[in-house]
Design an enzyme around this catalytic site. Sequence first.
Site, PDB file in Angstrom:
ATOM      1  N   SER A   2      -0.742   9.573  -8.834  1.00 39.84           N
ATOM      2  CA  SER A   2      -1.184   8.202  -9.093  1.00 39.84           C
ATOM      3  C   SER A   2      -2.689   8.169  -9.269  1.00 39.84           C
ATOM      4  O   SER A   2      -3.441   8.607  -8.383  1.00 39.84           O
ATOM      5  CB  SER A   2      -0.788   7.302  -7.924  1.00 39.84           C
ATOM      6  OG  SER A   2      -1.488   6.080  -8.028  1.00 39.84           O
ATOM      7  N   HIS A  49       0.959   8.586 -13.089  1.00 41.94           N
ATOM      8  CA  HIS A  49       1.457   7.284 -12.652  1.00 41.94           C
ATOM      9  C   HIS A  49       0.293   6.304 -12.671  1.00 41.94           C
ATOM     10  O   HIS A  49      -0.715   6.499 -11.994  1.00 41.94           O
ATOM     11  CB  HIS A  49       2.018   7.451 -11.236  1.00 41.94           C
ATOM     12  CG  HIS A  49       2.648   6.241 -10.653  1.00 41.94           C
ATOM     13  ND1 HIS A  49       3.954   5.880 -10.909  1.00 41.94           N
ATOM     14  CD2 HIS A  49       2.161   5.306  -9.787  1.00 41.94           C
ATOM     15  CE1 HIS A  49       4.243   4.783 -10.218  1.00 41.94           C
ATOM     16  NE2 HIS A  49       3.173   4.407  -9.540  1.00 41.94           N
ATOM     17  N   ASP A 102      -0.937   2.650 -11.916  1.00 39.47           N
ATOM     18  CA  ASP A 102      -0.626   1.460 -11.128  1.00 39.47           C
ATOM     19  C   ASP A 102      -1.376   0.248 -11.665  1.00 39.47           C
ATOM     20  O   ASP A 102      -2.592   0.133 -11.511  1.00 39.47           O
ATOM     21  CB  ASP A 102      -0.997   1.698  -9.657  1.00 39.47           C
ATOM     22  CG  ASP A 102      -0.007   2.611  -8.973  1.00 39.47           C
ATOM     23  OD1 ASP A 102       1.201   2.329  -9.025  1.00 39.47           O
ATOM     24  OD2 ASP A 102      -0.454   3.621  -8.373  1.00 39.47           O
ATOM     25  N   MET A 152      -2.017  -3.637 -11.337  1.00 37.46           N
ATOM     26  CA  MET A 152      -1.887  -4.715 -10.339  1.00 37.46           C
ATOM     27  C   MET A 152      -2.672  -5.929 -10.803  1.00 37.46           C
ATOM     28  O   MET A 152      -3.777  -5.792 -11.336  1.00 37.46           O
ATOM     29  CB  MET A 152      -2.436  -4.257  -8.987  1.00 37.46           C
ATOM     30  CG  MET A 152      -1.826  -2.972  -8.465  1.00 37.46           C
ATOM     31  SD  MET A 152      -2.443  -2.613  -6.814  1.00 37.46           S
ATOM     32  CE  MET A 152      -1.794  -0.952  -6.571  1.00 37.46           C
ATOM     33  N   HIS A 165       3.432   1.716 -13.766  1.00 37.71           N
ATOM     34  CA  HIS A 165       4.092   0.966 -12.693  1.00 37.71           C
ATOM     35  C   HIS A 165       3.433  -0.412 -12.653  1.00 37.71           C
ATOM     36  O   HIS A 165       2.297  -0.549 -12.200  1.00 37.71           O
ATOM     37  CB  HIS A 165       3.915   1.712 -11.359  1.00 37.71           C
ATOM     38  CG  HIS A 165       4.450   0.979 -10.173  1.00 37.71           C
ATOM     39  ND1 HIS A 165       4.112   1.327  -8.880  1.00 37.71           N
ATOM     40  CD2 HIS A 165       5.321  -0.075 -10.064  1.00 37.71           C
ATOM     41  CE1 HIS A 165       4.732   0.510  -8.042  1.00 37.71           C
ATOM     42  NE2 HIS A 165       5.457  -0.345  -8.723  1.00 37.71           N
ATOM     43  N   MET A 223       2.846  -3.747 -11.268  1.00 36.69           N
ATOM     44  CA  MET A 223       2.959  -4.623 -10.090  1.00 36.69           C
ATOM     45  C   MET A 223       2.321  -5.955 -10.475  1.00 36.69           C
ATOM     46  O   MET A 223       1.250  -6.327 -10.002  1.00 36.69           O
ATOM     47  CB  MET A 223       2.260  -3.980  -8.891  1.00 36.69           C
ATOM     48  CG  MET A 223       3.064  -2.829  -8.308  1.00 36.69           C
ATOM     49  SD  MET A 223       2.070  -1.726  -7.298  1.00 36.69           S
ATOM     50  CE  MET A 223       1.382  -0.689  -8.578  1.00 36.69           C
ATOM     51  N   MET A 281      10.380   1.733  -3.821  1.00 41.86           N
ATOM     52  CA  MET A 281       9.065   1.785  -3.164  1.00 41.86           C
ATOM     53  C   MET A 281       9.237   2.210  -1.705  1.00 41.86           C
ATOM     54  O   MET A 281      10.072   1.666  -0.980  1.00 41.86           O
ATOM     55  CB  MET A 281       8.385   0.412  -3.217  1.00 41.86           C
ATOM     56  CG  MET A 281       7.907  -0.011  -4.595  1.00 41.86           C
ATOM     57  SD  MET A 281       6.728   1.142  -5.341  1.00 41.86           S
ATOM     58  CE  MET A 281       5.360   1.084  -4.183  1.00 41.86           C
ATOM     59  N   GLY A 334       0.768  -2.223  -3.443  1.00 41.46           N
ATOM     60  CA  GLY A 334      -0.551  -2.859  -3.417  1.00 41.46           C
ATOM     61  C   GLY A 334      -1.700  -1.908  -3.138  1.00 41.46           C
ATOM     62  O   GLY A 334      -2.782  -2.077  -3.665  1.00 41.46           O
ATOM     63  N   ASP A 353       7.701   6.109  -4.338  1.00 38.74           N
ATOM     64  CA  ASP A 353       6.261   5.858  -4.502  1.00 38.74           C
ATOM     65  C   ASP A 353       5.712   5.268  -3.218  1.00 38.74           C
ATOM     66  O   ASP A 353       6.138   4.189  -2.790  1.00 38.74           O
ATOM     67  CB  ASP A 353       6.080   4.885  -5.684  1.00 38.74           C
ATOM     68  CG  ASP A 353       4.630   4.525  -5.947  1.00 38.74           C
ATOM     69  OD1 ASP A 353       3.734   5.155  -5.360  1.00 38.74           O
ATOM     70  OD2 ASP A 353       4.416   3.610  -6.767  1.00 38.74           O
TER      71      ASP A 353
HETATM   72  C1  DX5 Z   1       1.041   1.506  -4.229  1.00 32.06           C
HETATM   73  C2  DX5 Z   1       1.108   2.290  -5.495  1.00 32.06           C
HETATM   74  C3  DX5 Z   1       1.208   3.741  -5.322  1.00 32.06           C
HETATM   75  C4  DX5 Z   1       0.040   4.371  -4.612  1.00 32.06           C
HETATM   76  C5  DX5 Z   1       0.556   5.582  -3.894  1.00 32.06           C
HETATM   77  O1  DX5 Z   1       1.297   0.172  -4.508  1.00 32.06           O
HETATM   78  O2  DX5 Z   1       2.237   1.886  -6.257  1.00 32.06           O
HETATM   79  O3  DX5 Z   1       1.440   4.382  -6.568  1.00 32.06           O
HETATM   80  O4  DX5 Z   1      -0.978   4.776  -5.474  1.00 32.06           O
HETATM   81  O5  DX5 Z   1      -0.478   6.119  -3.139  1.00 32.06           O
HETATM   82  P1  DX5 Z   1      -0.195   7.157  -1.955  1.00 32.06           P
HETATM   83  O6  DX5 Z   1       0.507   8.333  -2.537  1.00 32.06           O
HETATM   84  O7  DX5 Z   1      -1.555   7.481  -1.439  1.00 32.06           O
HETATM   85  O8  DX5 Z   1       0.657   6.438  -0.948  1.00 32.06           O
HETATM   86 ZN    ZN Z   2       2.871   3.019  -8.016  1.00 36.01          ZN
END
Ligand code: DX5
Ligand code: ZN
Length: 236
Positions: free
Chosen positions: A13, A36, A38, A40, A69, A71, A140, A145, A178
């Site tokens: 990520s 990946h 993210d 948001m 991904h 969110m 998840m 977040g 994730d």
């Molecule tokens: C959280 C994200 C994840 C996050 C995972 O909302 O969707 O992708 O980056 O980070 P780690 O692997 O550090 O938990």
């Molecule tokens: Zn993610």
Amino acid sequence: MSTSPLTCCINPSILSADFANLEAELARISNADAVHVDVMDNHFVPNLTLGLPVVARLQQVSPVPLDAHLMIADADRWAPLYADLGLASVTFHVEAAMAPIKLARELRARGSKAGMALRPATPVEPYLDMLPELDMLLLMTVEPGFGGQAFLDVVIPKIRRARAATEGAGIDLAIQVDGGITEETITRAAEAGANVFVAGSAVYGKPSPAEAIESLRANGQLAFTRDRAADNTPQD
Ligand code: DX5
Ligand code: ZN
């Protein structure tokens, strides 16, 4: 013998990468299966990261496929625009989609793999009949977040039930997990049936992200294959 053709994938990520040097950060994970991304919006989750213009540039410079991904609220409106960028896969949250089947079909029609994500407390059972509409189910393992949170073991039975459902229906669906994936938790998630692993801090937090990817992939593949083999052993 395992009969599952699913392979184990490590998708680092970029949430844990240096946002001022994203192209260089992508080069450090060129042995990953995908990156990946993210997205948001500070509505669906209480955090804000990046959006369409930045993802469009990442798609142009990345040495590996993009796994977005989302969110974000109003997934029905926004997710197709990410597919239009040519991303390998686009994952929306079912809690943010009005018409998830229509949306999954739209993503596939635009050339992306269709992924659907469930927050930790969202049950998978209402969605079992629509799994053939998906290329990937994201379960998840933290509240979405933020990176760096602890893995929620409470999600393990849901991973197990989802994998049992896909095997029962004869579907080779990728199950992604994730949040909180480490050298240790990847084994439990893979044994339960996950085969695609997102890792932020466990990759970018290491001196060599490339070595971390290899090590995580070896652990994940071993546990996933071992458990599939056990499940598929004929009973006398
Ligand atoms: C959280 C994200 C994840 C996050 C995972 O909302 O969707 O992708 O980056 O980070 P780690 O692997 O550090 O938990
Ligand atoms: Zn993610």
